[in-house]
Design a protein around this motif. Structure first.
Motif, PDB file in Angstrom:
ATOM      1  N   LYS A   1       0.845  -1.199   0.000  1.00  0.00           N
ATOM      2  CA  LYS A   1       0.000   0.000   0.000  1.00  0.00           C
ATOM      3  C   LYS A   1       0.879   1.247   0.000  1.00  0.00           C
ATOM      4  CE  LYS A   1      -4.200  -1.367   2.494  1.00  0.00           C
ATOM      5  NZ  LYS A   1      -5.004  -1.017   3.684  1.00  0.00           N
TER       6      LYS A   1
ATOM      7  N   GLU B   1      -9.467  -1.655  14.297  1.00  0.00           N
ATOM      8  CA  GLU B   1     -10.359  -1.248  13.205  1.00  0.00           C
ATOM      9  C   GLU B   1     -11.757  -1.782  13.495  1.00  0.00           C
ATOM     10  OE1 GLU B   1      -8.712  -2.139   9.312  1.00  0.00           O
ATOM     11  OE2 GLU B   1      -6.693  -1.869  10.115  1.00  0.00           O
TER      12      GLU B   1
ATOM     13  N   ASP C   1      -8.667   2.455   4.053  1.00  0.00           N
ATOM     14  CA  ASP C   1      -9.227   1.165   4.437  1.00  0.00           C
ATOM     15  C   ASP C   1      -9.887   0.627   3.180  1.00  0.00           C
ATOM     16  OD1 ASP C   1      -9.548  -0.630   6.810  1.00  0.00           O
ATOM     17  OD2 ASP C   1     -11.583  -0.638   6.021  1.00  0.00           O
ATOM     18  N   SER C   2      -9.591  -0.606   2.902  1.00  0.00           N
ATOM     19  CA  SER C   2     -10.017  -1.117   1.608  1.00  0.00           C
ATOM     20  C   SER C   2     -10.426  -2.568   1.735  1.00  0.00           C
ATOM     21  CB  SER C   2      -8.882  -0.963   0.599  1.00  0.00           C
ATOM     22  OG  SER C   2      -7.648  -1.359   1.171  1.00  0.00           O
TER      23      SER C   2
ATOM     24  N   ALA D   1      -9.307  -8.400   5.319  1.00  0.00           N
ATOM     25  CA  ALA D   1      -8.011  -8.805   5.885  1.00  0.00           C
ATOM     26  C   ALA D   1      -8.192  -9.938   6.896  1.00  0.00           C
ATOM     27  CB  ALA D   1      -7.331  -7.614   6.563  1.00  0.00           C
TER      28      ALA D   1
ATOM     29  N   TYR E   1      -2.604 -15.620   1.863  1.00  0.00           N
ATOM     30  CA  TYR E   1      -3.563 -15.248   0.815  1.00  0.00           C
ATOM     31  C   TYR E   1      -3.913 -16.378  -0.155  1.00  0.00           C
ATOM     32  CZ  TYR E   1      -4.716 -10.740   2.441  1.00  0.00           C
ATOM     33  OH  TYR E   1      -5.259  -9.757   3.206  1.00  0.00           O
TER      34      TYR E   1
ATOM     35  N   PHE F   1     -13.728  -3.736  -5.694  1.00  0.00           N
ATOM     36  CA  PHE F   1     -12.712  -3.357  -4.728  1.00  0.00           C
ATOM     37  C   PHE F   1     -13.015  -1.920  -4.334  1.00  0.00           C
ATOM     38  CE2 PHE F   1      -9.134  -6.523  -5.187  1.00  0.00           C
ATOM     39  CZ  PHE F   1      -8.923  -6.632  -3.822  1.00  0.00           C
TER      40      PHE F   1
ATOM     41  N   PHE G   1      -0.584  -7.812  -4.530  1.00  0.00           N
ATOM     42  CA  PHE G   1      -0.692  -8.393  -3.186  1.00  0.00           C
ATOM     43  C   PHE G   1      -2.143  -8.798  -2.931  1.00  0.00           C
ATOM     44  CE2 PHE G   1      -2.822  -5.031  -0.643  1.00  0.00           C
ATOM     45  CZ  PHE G   1      -2.804  -3.989  -1.560  1.00  0.00           C
TER      46      PHE G   1
ATOM     47  N   TYR H   1      -5.704 -10.028  -2.604  1.00  0.00           N
ATOM     48  CA  TYR H   1      -6.616 -10.746  -3.499  1.00  0.00           C
ATOM     49  C   TYR H   1      -6.393 -10.414  -4.982  1.00  0.00           C
ATOM     50  CZ  TYR H   1      -9.204 -11.590   0.862  1.00  0.00           C
ATOM     51  OH  TYR H   1      -9.567 -11.962   2.132  1.00  0.00           O
ATOM     52  N   ASP H   2      -5.323  -9.693  -5.297  1.00  0.00           N
ATOM     53  CA  ASP H   2      -5.071  -9.276  -6.690  1.00  0.00           C
ATOM     54  C   ASP H   2      -5.209 -10.412  -7.707  1.00  0.00           C
ATOM     55  OD1 ASP H   2      -4.686  -6.633  -6.100  1.00  0.00           O
ATOM     56  OD2 ASP H   2      -2.524  -6.614  -6.436  1.00  0.00           O
TER      57      ASP H   2
ATOM     58  N   LYS I   1      -2.233  -0.880 -12.878  1.00  0.00           N
ATOM     59  CA  LYS I   1      -3.168  -1.067 -11.765  1.00  0.00           C
ATOM     60  C   LYS I   1      -3.603   0.294 -11.211  1.00  0.00           C
ATOM     61  CE  LYS I   1      -3.819  -2.989  -7.134  1.00  0.00           C
ATOM     62  NZ  LYS I   1      -3.266  -3.615  -5.949  1.00  0.00           N
TER      63      LYS I   1
ATOM     64  N   HIS J   1      -9.169   0.857  -7.337  1.00  0.00           N
ATOM     65  CA  HIS J   1      -9.897   1.546  -6.269  1.00  0.00           C
ATOM     66  C   HIS J   1      -8.981   2.534  -5.541  1.00  0.00           C
ATOM     67  CE1 HIS J   1      -7.863  -1.978  -4.824  1.00  0.00           C
ATOM     68  NE2 HIS J   1      -8.180  -1.801  -3.556  1.00  0.00           N
ATOM     69  N   ARG J   2      -7.744   2.089  -5.232  1.00  0.00           N
ATOM     70  CA  ARG J   2      -6.841   2.967  -4.486  1.00  0.00           C
ATOM     71  C   ARG J   2      -6.331   4.097  -5.385  1.00  0.00           C
ATOM     72  NH1 ARG J   2      -4.210  -0.623  -2.806  1.00  0.00           N
ATOM     73  NH2 ARG J   2      -5.518  -1.057  -1.011  1.00  0.00           N
TER      74      ARG J   2
HETATM   75  P1  IMP Z   1      -6.929  -3.046   5.415  1.00  0.00           P
HETATM   76  O1  IMP Z   1      -5.425  -3.044   5.362  1.00  0.00           O
HETATM   77  O2  IMP Z   1      -7.489  -3.177   6.753  1.00  0.00           O
HETATM   78  O3  IMP Z   1      -7.496  -1.887   4.634  1.00  0.00           O
HETATM   79  O4  IMP Z   1      -7.373  -4.381   4.682  1.00  0.00           O
HETATM   80  C1  IMP Z   1      -7.488  -4.432   3.318  1.00  0.00           C
HETATM   81  C2  IMP Z   1      -7.812  -5.838   2.883  1.00  0.00           C
HETATM   82  O5  IMP Z   1      -8.269  -5.809   1.534  1.00  0.00           O
HETATM   83  C3  IMP Z   1      -6.620  -6.766   2.864  1.00  0.00           C
HETATM   84  O6  IMP Z   1      -7.086  -8.079   3.016  1.00  0.00           O
HETATM   85  C4  IMP Z   1      -6.062  -6.631   1.489  1.00  0.00           C
HETATM   86  O7  IMP Z   1      -5.412  -7.752   1.079  1.00  0.00           O
HETATM   87  C5  IMP Z   1      -7.316  -6.384   0.681  1.00  0.00           C
HETATM   88  N1  IMP Z   1      -6.972  -5.402  -0.331  1.00  0.00           N
HETATM   89  C6  IMP Z   1      -7.101  -4.056  -0.259  1.00  0.00           C
HETATM   90  N2  IMP Z   1      -6.634  -3.466  -1.370  1.00  0.00           N
HETATM   91  C7  IMP Z   1      -6.189  -4.466  -2.145  1.00  0.00           C
HETATM   92  C8  IMP Z   1      -5.573  -4.483  -3.416  1.00  0.00           C
HETATM   93  O8  IMP Z   1      -5.296  -3.463  -4.061  1.00  0.00           O
HETATM   94  N3  IMP Z   1      -5.278  -5.695  -3.889  1.00  0.00           N
HETATM   95  C9  IMP Z   1      -5.536  -6.854  -3.222  1.00  0.00           C
HETATM   96  N4  IMP Z   1      -6.080  -6.902  -2.025  1.00  0.00           N
HETATM   97  C10 IMP Z   1      -6.415  -5.696  -1.479  1.00  0.00           C
END
Ligand code: IMP
Length: 199
Positions: free
Chosen positions: A12, A41, A69-70, A86, A95, A118, A152, A154-155, A173, A178-179
């Motif tokens: 990230k 969180e 947060d994603s 996560a 993963y 995403f 990384f 779920y990519d 990417k 999304h990011r």
């Molecule tokens: P966070 O770090 O609490 O925001 O958790 C994010 C979760 O979503 C983790 O499981 C990440 O692996 C997944 N995730 C978020 N963004 C991505 C991405 O760009 N690619 C793959 N997995 C993502």
């Protein structure tokens, strides 16, 4: 100026640097800022969790702090794993196992119903009074097997236009992710602040 990114996820951090450093902002990781706390969180939305992280690290450093947060929302699973991405099948589960569990849940789901998003919420504590928020959503589908070796999380199973996120270069990417979307909107809001324009 210095901006702390409230994450311990090196992937990230790399994406934040790629998109925000061209603005002349020095990006500091949480570690570089000397902060080792991991805020709980416990929000129910991506936006709430992003703000929990940004606020906690801002309080600890006094420096402008941004957090994301994603997660992955799968339509056929009612939006799961969502904010729990996560933690899906256990925080420490590798993963490849998490992805296989998700593919197993979708084994009887036909192609047209494998849609997913995403989502990335960005929250920034710019100073004690100013909160900046953005949201990015990338529409895609869950594939049938992990594909590609980049990225990384779920990519490898998230497909957009026939390719997984993992099969894209970092720049490809960023252009659709999304990011990338959330960070570019954040970039333009920060640019306005740095250049002294009103919101
Ligand atoms: P966070 O770090 O609490 O925001 O958790 C994010 C979760 O979503 C983790 O499981 C990440 O692996 C997944 N995730 C978020 N963004 C991505 C991405 O760009 N690619 C793959 N997995 C993502």
């Amino acid at each position: 100026m210095k901006l702390v990114v409230a994450t311990n996820n090196s992937h990230k951090l790399e994406e934040f640097k790629r998109i925000l450093e061209p603005l002349g902002i020095q990006i500091l990781s949480q570690k570089e800022a000397g902060i080792h706390i991991q805020p709980e969180e416990n929000g129910l939305t991506f936006a709430e969790n992003a703000w929990i992280k940004a606020k906690a690290i801002f309080k600890a450093t006094g420096l402008p702090t941004v957090a994301d947060d994603s997660g992955l929302c799968v339509d056929a699973l009612g939006g799961r794993p969502g904010v729990y991405s996560a933690r899906y099948h256990g925080e420490d589960t590798p993963y490849p196992e998490k992805m296989q569990a998700l593919l197993d849940e979708l084994k009887d789901v036909e192609d047209s119903r494998r849609t997913a998003q995403f989502v990335c919420a960005i929250a920034c504590a710019w100073d004690a009074e100013t909160k900046i928020e953005t949201l990015g959503v990338c529409q895609g589908k869950i594939g049938y097997q992990p594909l590609g070796s980049g990225g990384f999380g779920y990519d490898p199973i998230f497909m957009v236009n026939g390719k997984s996120y993992s099969q894209l270069t970092g720049e490809e990417k960023d252009a659709i992710s999304h990011r990338g979307l959330a960070l570019r909107e954040f970039y333009s809001k920060v640019k306005d602040k740095v250049e002294g324009k009103k919101e």
